[in-house]
Design an enzyme around this catalytic site. Structure first.
Site, short mmCIF file in Angstrom:
data_model
loop_
_atom_site.label_atom_id
_atom_site.label_comp_id
_atom_site.label_asym_id
_atom_site.label_seq_id
_atom_site.Cartn_x
_atom_site.Cartn_y
_atom_site.Cartn_z
N ASN A 7 0.86 -1.19 0.00
CA ASN A 7 0.00 0.00 0.00
C ASN A 7 0.90 1.24 0.00
O ASN A 7 1.69 1.44 0.93
CB ASN A 7 -0.90 -0.04 1.24
CG ASN A 7 -1.83 1.16 1.30
OD1 ASN A 7 -1.41 2.28 1.07
ND2 ASN A 7 -3.08 0.93 1.64
N HIS A 10 1.01 6.27 1.74
CA HIS A 10 1.75 7.25 2.55
C HIS A 10 2.94 7.86 1.81
O HIS A 10 3.50 8.84 2.28
CB HIS A 10 2.12 6.65 3.90
CG HIS A 10 0.90 6.46 4.75
ND1 HIS A 10 -0.12 7.39 4.77
CD2 HIS A 10 0.50 5.46 5.56
CE1 HIS A 10 -1.08 6.96 5.57
NE2 HIS A 10 -0.74 5.79 6.04
N HIS A 43 -5.55 3.61 -1.76
CA HIS A 43 -6.88 3.97 -1.26
C HIS A 43 -7.19 5.38 -1.78
O HIS A 43 -6.56 6.34 -1.35
CB HIS A 43 -6.85 3.95 0.27
CG HIS A 43 -8.18 4.20 0.91
ND1 HIS A 43 -8.38 4.07 2.26
CD2 HIS A 43 -9.38 4.58 0.40
CE1 HIS A 43 -9.64 4.35 2.55
NE2 HIS A 43 -10.27 4.67 1.44
N ARG A 45 -9.29 8.10 -1.33
CA ARG A 45 -10.28 8.54 -0.33
C ARG A 45 -11.15 9.64 -0.91
O ARG A 45 -10.72 10.41 -1.78
CB ARG A 45 -9.58 9.03 0.93
CG ARG A 45 -8.83 7.94 1.67
CD ARG A 45 -8.32 8.46 3.01
NE ARG A 45 -9.39 8.61 3.95
CZ ARG A 45 -9.63 7.81 4.98
NH1 ARG A 45 -8.81 6.80 5.24
NH2 ARG A 45 -10.64 8.01 5.78
N ARG A 49 -7.00 12.89 0.52
CA ARG A 49 -5.94 13.38 1.40
C ARG A 49 -4.56 12.87 0.99
O ARG A 49 -3.56 13.45 1.34
CB ARG A 49 -6.22 13.04 2.86
CG ARG A 49 -6.11 11.57 3.17
CD ARG A 49 -6.24 11.32 4.64
NE ARG A 49 -7.57 11.59 5.13
CZ ARG A 49 -8.07 11.07 6.27
NH1 ARG A 49 -7.30 10.30 7.02
NH2 ARG A 49 -9.29 11.32 6.66
N HIS A 50 -4.50 11.74 0.29
CA HIS A 50 -3.18 11.27 -0.18
C HIS A 50 -3.21 10.91 -1.67
O HIS A 50 -2.75 11.69 -2.49
CB HIS A 50 -2.58 10.18 0.72
CG HIS A 50 -3.54 9.14 1.24
ND1 HIS A 50 -4.37 8.41 0.43
CD2 HIS A 50 -3.78 8.71 2.51
CE1 HIS A 50 -5.06 7.57 1.16
NE2 HIS A 50 -4.75 7.73 2.44
N GLU A 70 -8.60 0.44 -3.00
CA GLU A 70 -9.50 0.50 -1.84
C GLU A 70 -10.38 1.73 -2.02
O GLU A 70 -9.87 2.82 -2.31
CB GLU A 70 -8.72 0.68 -0.55
CG GLU A 70 -7.84 -0.48 -0.18
CD GLU A 70 -6.99 -0.15 1.04
OE1 GLU A 70 -7.11 0.95 1.60
OE2 GLU A 70 -6.19 -1.01 1.40
N THR A 101 -8.33 3.99 8.31
CA THR A 101 -9.53 3.16 8.35
C THR A 101 -9.67 2.49 9.72
O THR A 101 -8.77 1.78 10.16
CB THR A 101 -9.45 2.07 7.26
OG1 THR A 101 -8.98 2.69 6.07
CG2 THR A 101 -10.79 1.43 7.03
N GLU A 151 -11.03 -9.27 3.12
CA GLU A 151 -9.77 -8.90 3.78
C GLU A 151 -10.09 -8.69 5.25
O GLU A 151 -10.92 -7.84 5.60
CB GLU A 151 -9.19 -7.62 3.16
CG GLU A 151 -7.90 -7.19 3.86
CD GLU A 151 -7.21 -6.00 3.21
OE1 GLU A 151 -7.39 -5.78 1.99
OE2 GLU A 151 -6.50 -5.29 3.94
N HIS A 191 -3.88 -4.23 7.80
CA HIS A 191 -4.01 -3.07 8.68
C HIS A 191 -3.17 -3.23 9.93
O HIS A 191 -3.39 -4.15 10.71
CB HIS A 191 -5.46 -2.75 9.08
CG HIS A 191 -5.60 -1.30 9.39
ND1 HIS A 191 -5.89 -0.37 8.43
CD2 HIS A 191 -5.40 -0.61 10.52
CE1 HIS A 191 -5.89 0.82 8.97
NE2 HIS A 191 -5.58 0.70 10.24
N GLY A 192 -2.22 -2.33 10.06
CA GLY A 192 -1.38 -2.32 11.25
C GLY A 192 -0.32 -3.42 11.28
O GLY A 192 0.33 -3.62 12.30
N HIS A 214 1.80 1.30 5.97
CA HIS A 214 2.50 2.25 6.83
C HIS A 214 3.89 1.77 7.25
O HIS A 214 4.86 2.53 7.21
CB HIS A 214 1.64 2.55 8.07
CG HIS A 214 2.21 3.58 8.95
ND1 HIS A 214 2.93 3.28 10.07
CD2 HIS A 214 2.22 4.92 8.86
CE1 HIS A 214 3.35 4.40 10.64
NE2 HIS A 214 2.92 5.40 9.92
N1 PXP Z 1 -5.92 -2.88 4.16
C1 PXP Z 1 -6.86 -1.92 4.18
C2 PXP Z 1 -8.24 -2.28 3.75
C3 PXP Z 1 -6.56 -0.60 4.55
O1 PXP Z 1 -7.54 0.34 4.56
C4 PXP Z 1 -5.24 -0.29 4.90
C5 PXP Z 1 -4.88 1.13 5.26
O2 PXP Z 1 -5.16 1.96 4.18
C6 PXP Z 1 -4.27 -1.31 4.85
C7 PXP Z 1 -4.65 -2.60 4.51
C8 PXP Z 1 -2.85 -1.05 5.18
O3 PXP Z 1 -2.72 -0.72 6.53
P1 PXP Z 1 -1.34 -0.23 7.08
O4 PXP Z 1 -1.01 1.06 6.38
O5 PXP Z 1 -1.57 -0.08 8.53
O6 PXP Z 1 -0.33 -1.29 6.75
#
Ligand code: PXP
Length: 237
Positions: A7, A10, A43, A45, A49-50, A70, A101, A151, A191-192, A214
Site C-alpha cells: 500500500n 503514505h 486507497h 479517499r 488526502r493522499h 480501496e 480506516t 480482507e 491493517h497495522g 505504513h
Molecule cells: N488494508 C486496508 C483495507 C486498509 O484500509 C489499509 C490502510 O489503508 C491497509 C490494509 C494497510 O494498513 P497499514 O497502512 O496499517 O499497513
C-alpha cells in the site's frame, strides 16, 4: 505462501504535505514491483488526502502486477473504479475525521448499498473484496453478496500489547479465515501489520494476500535516509 500487496498511500501523504510532485507514488509502485510486490494497493479517499485521481490513472497504465483499489461504497467512488478498472476493488468504510480506516465495513448494517456497489463492480468485470472485521456475521453477508474475497481487519491484533491478547486476536482471525475459505472466499488480511507482528498472520491457514502500507513506507524513509543526506552533502560540497 501469502502474497504481498504494498500500500503506497503514505508516499502520497508525504507529497501532499507540500502539494508538490515528489515523492511520486507511481515511482514507489515501480520500486515496490522491483522489490517483489505481488500487488500495488492504493486507497482513493473521498477527501483525496493522499492518493489523487491522477495517481490512480497513471498507476492503471503502469503497474504490471495486480492493482488493488480501496474505496468507499459511495456511488461516485464506485463509478471511478468502474471507469479505471483496477484488477480488484476492496470496499472499505470511510469517515472523514478518521486518521486511518478504523474497523471493517459493516456489510450487515449497510447491506443494500454494499450489495449495489458489489453488483456494479462485478458487472464491470472487477474482482471485489470486502474489508471486514473477523466476525462470522460479516463473512456470511460477504458470501450472500457474492464477493470474491474478504480482507480481515488486523488492526485489533496489531493494537494488542501482550502475548495473551495477540494470541486471542489471532484465534479470532484464524476462525474467521477458516470460515471464509470454507465458504469459497479468497482470504486476505491487513491493517497495522509490521515487520514485528506479520509472521503469525502470514502463517494462518489459507492466507492468500497481505496488504501492508505504513510500516513499509516508514522503513523505506529510514533505510534511504543516510544515502539521501550523503547525496545532498556531496552536492553542497
Ligand atoms: N488494508 C486496508 C483495507 C486498509 O484500509 C489499509 C490502510 O489503508 C491497509 C490494509 C494497510 O494498513 P497499514 O497502512 O496499517 O499497513
Amino acid at each position: 505462501m501469502a502474497t504481498l500487496g504494498v500500500n503506497i498511500d503514505h508516499v502520497a501523504t508525504i507529497r501532499q504535505a507540500r502539494r508538490t510532485v515528489e515523492p511520486d507514488p507511481v515511482w514507489a509502485a515501480a520500486l515496490a514491483e522491483l522489490g517483489g510486490a505481488d500487488a500495488i494497493t492504493v486507497h482513493l479517499r473521498e477527501d483525496r488526502r493522499h492518493i489523487q485521481d491522477r495517481d490512480l490513472e497513471v498507476l492503471r497504465r503502469t503497474v504490471q502486477v495486480k492493482l488493488n483499489l480501496e474505496c468507499a461504497i459511495a456511488p461516485e467512488m464506485v463509478a471511478i473504479a468502474c471507469r479505471v478498472k483496477p484488477d480488484q476493488v476492496t470496499l472499505v468504510p470511510e469517515r472523514r475525521e478518521e486518521v486511518t480506516t478504523e474497523g471493517g465495513l459493516d456489510v450487515v448494517g449497510s447491506r443494500e448499498p454494499t450489495a449495489e456497489a458489489v453488483r456494479r463492480l462485478r458487472d464491470a468485470g472487477i474482482a471485489v473484496s470486502l474489508f471486514i472485521d473477523p466476525d462470522a456475521r460479516q463473512i456470511d453477508a460477504a458470501v450472500d453478496l457474492a464477493a470474491k474475497a474478504v480482507e480481515l481487519h488486523t488492526g485489533c491484533y496489531a493494537n494488542e500489547t501482550d502475548d495473551a491478547g495477540r494470541h486471542a486476536r489471532l484465534v479470532e482471525l484464524s476462525r474467521a479465515g477458516a470460515m471464509a475459505r470454507q465458504a469459497g472466499l479468497a482470504l486476505a488480511a491487513g491493517h497495522g501489520l509490521t515487520y514485528r507482528n506479520v509472521v503469525p498472520v502470514a502463517r494462518l491457514d489459507g492466507m492468500g494476500e497481505l496488504n501492508i502500507g505504513h510500516s513499509i513506507v516508514s522503513r523505506a524513509v529510514l533505510v534511504g535516509f543516510t544515502q539521501a543526506v550523503r547525496e545532498m552533502k556531496a552536492l553542497i560540497g
